[in-house]
Scaffold this active site. Structure first.
Site, PDB file in Angstrom:
ATOM      1  N   LEU A  51       5.040  -5.513   0.769  1.00 11.91           N
ATOM      2  CA  LEU A  51       3.841  -5.612  -0.064  1.00 11.91           C
ATOM      3  C   LEU A  51       3.970  -6.872  -0.910  1.00 11.91           C
ATOM      4  CD1 LEU A  51       2.999  -2.060  -1.521  1.00 11.91           C
ATOM      5  CD2 LEU A  51       1.659  -3.393   0.093  1.00 11.91           C
ATOM      6  N   ASP A  52       2.924  -7.672  -0.967  1.00 11.54           N
ATOM      7  CA  ASP A  52       2.948  -8.878  -1.790  1.00 11.54           C
ATOM      8  C   ASP A  52       3.161  -8.515  -3.257  1.00 11.54           C
ATOM      9  OD1 ASP A  52       2.510 -10.483   0.395  1.00 11.54           O
ATOM     10  OD2 ASP A  52       0.335 -10.584   0.107  1.00 11.54           O
ATOM     11  N   PRO A  53       3.741  -9.425  -4.046  1.00 16.50           N
ATOM     12  CA  PRO A  53       3.986  -9.128  -5.462  1.00 16.50           C
ATOM     13  C   PRO A  53       2.745  -8.692  -6.235  1.00 16.50           C
ATOM     14  CG  PRO A  53       5.184 -11.094  -4.819  1.00 16.50           C
ATOM     15  CD  PRO A  53       4.309 -10.725  -3.652  1.00 16.50           C
ATOM     16  N   ASN A  54       1.571  -9.230  -5.883  1.00 18.94           N
ATOM     17  CA  ASN A  54       0.360  -8.895  -6.637  1.00 18.94           C
ATOM     18  C   ASN A  54      -0.337  -7.640  -6.132  1.00 18.94           C
ATOM     19  OD1 ASN A  54      -0.645  -9.817  -4.235  1.00 18.94           O
ATOM     20  ND2 ASN A  54      -1.987 -11.388  -5.100  1.00 18.94           N
ATOM     21  N   VAL A  55       0.325  -6.897  -5.239  1.00 17.43           N
ATOM     22  CA  VAL A  55      -0.231  -5.655  -4.692  1.00 17.43           C
ATOM     23  C   VAL A  55       0.627  -4.489  -5.157  1.00 17.43           C
ATOM     24  CG1 VAL A  55      -0.809  -4.398  -2.577  1.00 17.43           C
ATOM     25  CG2 VAL A  55      -1.101  -6.894  -2.674  1.00 17.43           C
TER      26      VAL A  55
END
Length: 307
Positions: free
Chosen positions: A38-42
């Protein structure tokens, strides 16, 4: 050592590897792996495999995912989300109707192909795409085939007259390997305007839902209380899609030594090369066996326990 699957709530601002490192410290084991970046902003569901459960990571990764999020129409960025630099802007002078948005989402539904974004962890010629992107390079990326099972609006879109942008709120169910950021950009292309993914939460992964997840704070409290093991789901949670076959004592003696089982013992009608069965002995999942049509029998695919 503890074995099982931890349905972690990944907060924003952390990478998936950050989460693995923190779980290793909390559970005091190196044998930890996650089931899909999962991307950091998710934020959202990130199943973490601990101990022998690391053997089922591939099955969790292969499972479908569900997300909710938003797409903002009117500008584009280098990363296809709000973290990148703006590279294009086109005013949405008149908001798109709900029917127009529904039609655009419908075009992205079903079996489709995607080109991974440059800011992604996909490797090309041994290098991560984001390494090329950070060096200012653009390289040809291989298409990937994905399936979008459902892509719908979850509430009415909103229009910002000051910035002349429109935000669509959606839910999506998709196969592994789907870049929701790229879906957002492609929706914009269908509507004829630049677009970015402006928000994303993973609702479901590996059979776990958002309301089943636990936070780092909850995990730390259980560690302090000596009850951290209670948070772990059994390994067979990751294998619920495979039919169960209960072994007799005699069968288990063969299976634990890696022997085959016959087509009849596998108990499946018309098995083929894609058929797998989960073998259970004394209510404990022991292994996965796959069918070999050329031999008309099942052979070991993955062993989880031999005692």
């Amino acid at each position: 050592m503890l074995n099982g699957i931890l349905p972690l709530y990944k907060p924003r601002g952390m990478t998936s590897f950050d989460c693995v490192a923190k779980i290793r410290r909390l559970y005091q084991t190196r044998k930890v792996g996650h089931s899909g970046t999962l991307d950091p902003n998710v934020d959202g569901v990130l199943p973490i495999c601990i101990g022998n459960a690391t053997k089922v990571v591939q099955f969790l990764v292969a499972s479908g995912k569900e997300y909710q999020g938003s797409i903002t129409l009117g500008f584009a960025t280098t990363t296809e989300d709000l973290d990148g630099e703006e590279i294009a802007r086109q005013a949405v002078t008149e908001p798109f109707t709900s029917d127009q948005v529904d039609a655009a989402l419908a075009q992205m539904t079903g079996a489709i192909t995607q080109i991974p974004p440059m800011f992604s962890a996909v490797k090309v010629n041994g290098r991560r795409l984001y390494d090329y992107a950070r060096s200012g390079e653009t390289v040809e990326r291989p298409e990937r085939h994905i399936t979008i099972s459902s892509f719908k609006q979850r509430q009415a879109s909103t229009y910002d007259s000051a910035t002349q942008t429109q935000t669509i709120y959606f839910t999506v169910a998709c196969s592994k390997g789907t870049y929701v950021r790229t879906l957002a950009v492609d929706v914009g292309k269908v509507l004829g305007v630049p677009a970015v993914m402006s928000d994303l939460t993973r609702l479901k992964s590996g059979g776990f839902t958002l309301d089943e997840t636990v936070t780092f704070e909850e995990i730390a409290a259980h560690v302090d209380a000596g009850t951290a093991g209670a948070l772990l789901a059994p390994i067979d949670k990751a294998l619920s899609q495979y039919p169960r076959v209960t072994l007799t004592d005699e069968q288990w003696q063969r299976v634990k030594n890696g022997a085959f089982i016959t087509a009849a013992e596998g108990q499946q009608t018309d098995p083929d090369a894609n058929t797998m069965v989960a073998l259970v002995y004394q209510n404990s999942l022991k292994c996965l066996y796959s069918y070999r049509p050329d031999e008309q029998r099942y052979k070991p695919f993955k062993m989880f326990a031999v005692n």
